[in-house]
Enzyme design. Sequence first.
Site, PDB file in Angstrom:
ATOM      1  N   CYS A 147      -6.456  -5.513   5.706  1.00 52.36           N
ATOM      2  CA  CYS A 147      -5.181  -4.984   6.193  1.00 52.36           C
ATOM      3  C   CYS A 147      -4.834  -5.663   7.506  1.00 52.36           C
ATOM      4  CB  CYS A 147      -5.286  -3.473   6.432  1.00 52.36           C
ATOM      5  SG  CYS A 147      -5.441  -2.490   4.932  1.00 52.36           S
TER       6      CYS A 147
ATOM      7  N   ASN B 288     -11.522  -8.673  -2.543  1.00 52.88           N
ATOM      8  CA  ASN B 288     -10.140  -8.232  -2.596  1.00 52.88           C
ATOM      9  C   ASN B 288      -9.306  -9.368  -3.181  1.00 52.88           C
ATOM     10  OD1 ASN B 288      -7.691  -6.769  -1.976  1.00 52.88           O
ATOM     11  ND2 ASN B 288      -8.830  -5.765  -0.335  1.00 52.88           N
ATOM     12  N   THR B 289      -8.009  -9.179  -3.268  1.00 48.28           N
ATOM     13  CA  THR B 289      -7.145 -10.233  -3.791  1.00 48.28           C
ATOM     14  C   THR B 289      -7.109 -11.429  -2.837  1.00 48.28           C
ATOM     15  OG1 THR B 289      -5.241  -9.201  -2.728  1.00 48.28           O
ATOM     16  CG2 THR B 289      -5.684  -8.609  -5.026  1.00 48.28           C
TER      17      THR B 289
ATOM     18  N   LEU C 257       0.812  -1.227   0.000  1.00 46.79           N
ATOM     19  CA  LEU C 257       0.000   0.000   0.000  1.00 46.79           C
ATOM     20  C   LEU C 257       0.847   1.279   0.000  1.00 46.79           C
ATOM     21  CD1 LEU C 257      -2.853  -1.002   2.499  1.00 46.79           C
ATOM     22  CD2 LEU C 257      -2.933  -0.973  -0.002  1.00 46.79           C
TER      23      LEU C 257
ATOM     24  N   GLY D 198     -12.834  -8.699  -9.488  1.00 48.40           N
ATOM     25  CA  GLY D 198     -12.014  -9.895  -9.543  1.00 48.40           C
ATOM     26  C   GLY D 198     -11.908 -10.483 -10.932  1.00 48.40           C
TER      27      GLY D 198
ATOM     28  N   THR E 228      -6.922  -5.563 -12.742  1.00 50.42           N
ATOM     29  CA  THR E 228      -5.725  -6.057 -13.420  1.00 50.42           C
ATOM     30  C   THR E 228      -5.746  -5.790 -14.924  1.00 50.42           C
ATOM     31  OG1 THR E 228      -5.503  -7.767 -11.729  1.00 50.42           O
ATOM     32  CG2 THR E 228      -4.292  -8.104 -13.774  1.00 50.42           C
TER      33      THR E 228
ATOM     34  N   GLY F   2      -6.701 -10.921 -11.112  1.00 48.34           N
ATOM     35  CA  GLY F   2      -6.803 -11.296 -12.514  1.00 48.34           C
ATOM     36  C   GLY F   2      -7.795 -12.418 -12.757  1.00 48.34           C
TER      37      GLY F   2
END
Length: 334
Positions: A139, A203-204, A82, A255, A278, A228
Site C-alpha cells: 500500500c 501480491n500483484t 481497495l 499468483g 484470479t 493470473g
Amino acid sequence: MSDRASDRAGDRLSTALGPLELPNPVMTAAGCGGTGRELAQFYDLGRLGAFVTTSVMPQARAGRPTPRVTETPSGLLTAMGLPGPGVETFLERDLPWLTEQGARTIVSIAGGSVEEYGDLARRLRGVPGIAAIEVNVACPNVEDRGRVFAWHPAAAASVVRAVRGHARPGVPIFAKLAPDVTDIATIALACVDAGADGLTLINTMEAMAIDPGTLRPALSGVSGGLSGPAIRPIAVRCVYQVHAALPTTPIIGVGGIATGLDALEFVLAGASAVAVGTAVFHDPMAGPRILRELEEALAARRIGRLAEAVGLAHKPAGYVPPQVRPHEPVKEKP
C-alpha cells in the site's frame, strides 16, 4: 470414502503455518472471495483451509473510478483502490457471518500509515473468529511520498512491528509482499525480524495497458496490479528464493494458481499453503477443485503427506521422499 480413507486424506493434506494448523493448504486470495457470501452459494467455505478476506481498512472506501479492470494475455489488470466498508462494518456484519459458516478466517488489513495498521490490529485484538492476520504492505505510504511500504525493508518492517505490537498475542501475522523489488528475500527477512510469523508471496505486479481504441491507458489509475497465470513463474521464483533464505518460515504461495499442479509447484518451491485468486472469477469452484487435484497429484507422485513435498525442489538430486502406503492410489485421473 470410508472413515479410514477420509482420515488418511485429512492427514495427507493437513498443514501448519507456524502456530496455525489447517486441515488443508488451499485458501482464497485476499480480495478474490468477496465477503464469502458470493462463494458460499457454490460450496461450504469450511471445505477450504482458510478464507482470506478482502483487505480491511480503517474507513469505508469507494475505490478508484472506472475503468479499473482490464484483461491482458494470461492475466488480469486491476486498479480497484481497495474498496470496502471499513473495519467497523466488517466486524459487525462480515466476520460474524464467516464465523457462523465455520470458515477459518484470515483477516487481511491495509492502511496508508504505520499508525493506521497499528490501529487496525488493536481494533481486531480480542475479537473472536480470527485465525490469523495478513498484513498487506503493498500500500502507498502517505507519509513517504506515496511509496509502497513493501518496496523498502525498513518500511515493511515498521508496519509489521506496529501490527505485532497491537495484535492479540498468539494470533499469527503474515506479511504479504510485492514482487517489484530488487531482493525480496531481504524484505522478507526484515518482516520476520520485526515479528511476522510467516509470509504471503506474492501480491500483484505493477503493470499497465493502453487501449488502442482510445489511445489512452486502459485503467483510470493508469497502472494497476497484474495477476493470473502471467505472474505464476515470478511468484514461484519468489517463493523459492525466500524459502532458501528462510527455510523454517511458513509461506503462503499466491499468483496465477489455476490447477492442482500449479499448487504443487508452489509447494515444491517452499510454500506450506496456497491461495487461489484470479481463477475464482471465472470458476467459483476453483478452490475445492484445486484441492482435489492437488491431493491426486501428491498421490500420483507417491508423496505420503503434503509436508513432505514442502520445499522438495530444494533437495539434492536423487532425493526420494517417503512413499505412500502401497494400497493407496498412486495414479492421477485422466
